[in-house]
Design a protein around this motif. Structure first.
Motif, short mmCIF file in Angstrom:
data_model
loop_
_atom_site.label_atom_id
_atom_site.label_comp_id
_atom_site.label_asym_id
_atom_site.label_seq_id
_atom_site.Cartn_x
_atom_site.Cartn_y
_atom_site.Cartn_z
N VAL A 240 17.87 17.11 30.07
CA VAL A 240 18.72 16.36 30.98
C VAL A 240 18.05 16.30 32.34
O VAL A 240 17.41 17.27 32.77
N LEU A 241 18.21 15.16 32.98
CA LEU A 241 17.71 14.97 34.34
C LEU A 241 18.89 14.60 35.23
O LEU A 241 19.73 13.79 34.83
N MET A 242 18.95 15.19 36.39
CA MET A 242 20.00 14.84 37.33
C MET A 242 19.36 14.38 38.64
O MET A 242 18.70 15.17 39.33
N GLN A 243 19.54 13.12 38.93
CA GLN A 243 19.07 12.55 40.17
C GLN A 243 20.15 12.71 41.22
O GLN A 243 21.29 12.25 41.02
N MET A 244 19.81 13.38 42.30
CA MET A 244 20.78 13.66 43.36
C MET A 244 20.36 12.91 44.62
O MET A 244 19.29 13.18 45.17
N ASN A 245 21.18 11.96 45.03
CA ASN A 245 20.90 11.15 46.22
C ASN A 245 21.95 11.42 47.29
O ASN A 245 23.03 11.95 47.01
N LYS A 246 21.62 11.02 48.50
CA LYS A 246 22.55 11.17 49.63
C LYS A 246 23.10 12.60 49.70
O LYS A 246 24.31 12.81 49.82
N LEU A 247 22.20 13.55 49.63
CA LEU A 247 22.62 14.95 49.61
C LEU A 247 23.26 15.36 50.91
O LEU A 247 22.88 14.89 52.01
N LYS A 248 24.24 16.24 50.79
CA LYS A 248 25.00 16.75 51.93
C LYS A 248 24.84 18.26 52.02
O LYS A 248 24.56 18.92 51.01
N PRO A 249 25.04 18.83 53.20
CA PRO A 249 24.95 20.29 53.31
C PRO A 249 25.88 21.01 52.33
O PRO A 249 25.52 22.09 51.83
N GLU A 250 27.02 20.44 52.03
CA GLU A 250 27.94 21.08 51.10
C GLU A 250 27.47 21.05 49.65
O GLU A 250 28.10 21.66 48.78
N ASP A 251 26.37 20.37 49.38
CA ASP A 251 25.76 20.41 48.05
C ASP A 251 24.87 21.65 47.88
O ASP A 251 24.38 21.91 46.77
N THR A 252 24.67 22.39 48.95
CA THR A 252 23.85 23.60 48.88
C THR A 252 24.46 24.61 47.93
O THR A 252 25.64 24.97 48.06
#
Length: 124
Positions: free
Chosen positions: A81-93
């Motif tokens: 599985v691949l997860m592309q994460m865009n528009k990352l936010k500090p709360e994604d830490t």
């Protein structure tokens, strides 16, 4: 034995992108579900995104907090599985963990396997 190995974490600025990869290997008959969870300091582990195999095909569900920003894809032939994460936010830490729900034989029970986790830090 089944192994689940993640890669792709790191440090990124807010608004940036990262891609996480997860590969399951070993005695796999079928993959019932595969996806990502995350755990931030002081918080419980939560589902981020998961692809589940159903009678009429695969379906994907996302946490509300990542809808429209994260995209999960799966390669059944490679148990990846691949997860592309865009528009990352500090709360994604968080530490991101890959999970694979697997049958090791036809008609047998399912087993849940976890990777070791990969750190994602979103900070300026």
């Amino acid at each position: 034995q089944v192994q689940v190995v993640e890669s792709g974490g790191g440090l990124v600025q807010p608004g940036g992108s990262l891609r996480l990869s997860c590969v399951a290997s070993g005695s796999i008959f079928s993959m019932d579900a595969m996806g990502w969870y995350r755990q931030a300091p002081g918080k419980q582990r939560e589902l981020v995104a998961r692809i589940t195999s159903g009678g009429s095909g695969n379906y994907t569900n996302y946490a509300d907090s990542v809808k429209g920003r994260f995209t999960l894809s799966r390669d059944d032939a490679k148990n990846t599985v691949l997860m592309q994460m865009n528009k990352l936010k500090p709360e994604d830490t968080a530490v991101y963990y890959c999970n694979a729900v697997i049958k090791i034989r036809n008609g047998g029970p399912t087993y849940s396997y976890w990777g070791q986790g990969t750190q994602v830090t979103v900070s300026a």
